[in-house]
Design an enzyme around this catalytic site. Structure first.
Site, PDB file in Angstrom:
ATOM      1  CB  CYS A 204     -12.384   1.361 -18.047  1.00  0.00           C
ATOM      2  SG  CYS A 204     -11.462   2.654 -18.936  1.00  0.00           S
TER       3      CYS A 204
ATOM      4  CB  CYS B  68      -4.931   0.449 -20.804  1.00  0.00           C
ATOM      5  SG  CYS B  68      -5.438   2.133 -21.241  1.00  0.00           S
TER       6      CYS B  68
ATOM      7  CB  CYS C 235      -5.885  -1.266 -17.045  1.00  0.00           C
ATOM      8  SG  CYS C 235      -6.971  -0.546 -15.788  1.00  0.00           S
TER       9      CYS C 235
ATOM     10  CB  CYS D  54      -4.121   9.959  -5.669  1.00  0.00           C
ATOM     11  SG  CYS D  54      -2.474  10.543  -5.217  1.00  0.00           S
TER      12      CYS D  54
ATOM     13  CB  CYS E 255      -3.314  14.251  -6.961  1.00  0.00           C
ATOM     14  SG  CYS E 255      -2.792  13.867  -8.650  1.00  0.00           S
TER      15      CYS E 255
ATOM     16  CB  CYS F  85       1.262  13.738 -10.887  1.00  0.00           C
ATOM     17  SG  CYS F  85       1.625  12.069 -10.298  1.00  0.00           S
TER      18      CYS F  85
ATOM     19  NE  ARG G 184       3.409   9.764  -5.659  1.00  0.00           N
ATOM     20  CZ  ARG G 184       2.532  10.539  -6.294  1.00  0.00           C
ATOM     21  NH1 ARG G 184       1.569   9.999  -7.012  1.00  0.00           N
ATOM     22  NH2 ARG G 184       2.642  11.854  -6.224  1.00  0.00           N
TER      23      ARG G 184
END
Length: 391
Positions: free
Chosen positions: A65, A69, A72, A109, A142, A202, A272
């Site tokens: 990626c 962040c 992560c 998901c 999702c 979400c 959740r």
């Protein structure tokens, strides 16, 4: 406690607590913790009964990626030894999803690392969505693909996606300390794009990144204003090889207070318990079911979770039941679409007296001795491997 009675009454009316009330929940003592759980549990049961919705993650593309962040393991510069692979083919993703559905998951998901999808990526994911839905009757899908460009949410909806996930993660005031390659406003824009396209939005948070109580309240209030249907509460998994790999700030008790505060602020929303519950809630996980009505089954994107069989046993032993595909998750007023007004606060009463005159006390910082690095395990099975998934 007068505070808890007030919060229960407001939760049953979908009335927004005051900020001082939300902060007071986070400042409650361990002696009062079971009272807090019982109070928030009344709100949870009013809107969702004793049902627990199971969700299953499929990591379509792992690692590599370009975003930075700090939390992560897939970030730019991460040295965490995670699985790295490019896009799964639609049939591979469908096989992975089928394992979760067989384990009781109602929603799949689909997640892909990266800043956001190209139009070709949207085509690829659209084909995957269709394949999963063709092979698994009644399953919800999702997508979580990063920042969306104009028109992409509509295309995912046309392909059969039911929802789109994009978390705010932390407060607007501290977001720049966590991520520099995109902004908090970018994230808000993507959630609004999902709403506008008719997808169930979400959006949630990550706790344990060194934030203050005020930051936690800020992000949950921002989420309420965005009005998503589901709010995942993640607890930071401190991966070695990431900037936050040494952040061990959570106790099981603090995690329960955070979930309770979220339930009081978002009473009729699917709350959740997401990543990190095994690491930080540990043996207190069953108590968290009195606050949240949804969990992820099995493993996460790059880390291993509790065995799927153990999840099902925990739900049954705690006196809850797995939500079936024929049951509607959300309360009638939300399921009918009557609660979305373009991002305004749903059912907000505002105002009200603060339930506590005392200023919230700062929580005690955790120390290196509290770190449970033994509970952080890199995922080595399921999507992207030849081994059977944990579901």
């Amino acid at each position: 406690m007068d505070l808890l009675n007030t919060l229960v009454d407001k939760g049953l009316r979908r009335e927004l607590p005051t900020r001082d009330e939300a902060l007071a929940v986070l400042a409650t003592s361990d002696d009062d913790l079971l009272d807090v759980v019982a109070a928030a549990g009344k709100v949870r049961r009013h809107w969702f009964g004793r049902r627990v919705k199971l969700n299953y993650l499929v990591n379509l593309k792992s690692g590599l990626c370009p975003e930075d962040c700090s939390y992560c393991s897939q970030r730019l510069g991460s040295t965490a030894g995670i699985l790295k692979y490019t896009w799964l083919k639609p049939d591979q993703a469908s096989d992975a999803a089928a394992a979760g559905v067989a384990g009781g998951a109602k929603r799949v998901c689909l997640v892909a690392s990266g800043r956001g999808p190209t139009d070709r990526d949207v085509d690829r994911v659209s084909e995957t969505i269709k394949t999963i839905k063709d092979n698994n009757e009644g399953v919800e899908v999702c997508a979580c693909l990063g920042l969306l460009s104009d028109g992409q949410a509509e295309r995912l909806r046309e392909a059969g996606a039911d929802a789109y996930n994009h978390n705010l993660n932390t407060s607007e005031a501290t977001y720049g300390e966590i991520t520099t390659t995109h902004t908090y406003e970018d994230r808000v824009d993507t959630v609004q794009k999902a709403h506008a396209a008719g997808l169930s939005a979400c959006s949630g948070l990550i706790a344990g990144m060194g934030e203050t109580d005020e930051d936690l309240v800020d992000v949950v209030y921002s989420l309420r204003e965005l009005d998503p249907d589901s709010v995942p509460v993640n607890f930071l998994i401190p991966f070695e090889g990431t900037p936050l790999g040494k952040e061990w700030n959570l106790t099981p008790q603090r995690c329960l207070r955070i979930l309770a505060m979220t339930r009081f602020v978002c009473p009729d929303v699917e709350v959740r318990i997401a990543g990190g519950r095994e690491v930080h809630l540990r043996t207190m996980q069953p108590l968290a079911l009195h606050l949240a009505n949804s969990i992820f089954l099995g493993d996460y994107l790059t880390s291993e979770g509790q065995a799927g069989k153990a999840d099902l046993e925990m739900i049954a032993d705690a006196g809850f039941e797995v939500e079936g595909t024929g049951q509607v998750t959300l309360p009638e007023h939300r399921a009918a679409g009557g609660c979305h007004d373009g991002g305004g606060v749903c059912g907000s009463g505002g105002g009200g007296a603060c339930g506590s005159d005392a200023a919230p006390e700062a929580s005690e910082p955790r120390t290196a001795a509290d770190a449970r690095t033994d509970l952080v395990a890199v995922r080595r099975r399921g999507a992207g491997t030849d081994l059977a998934p944990n579901a």
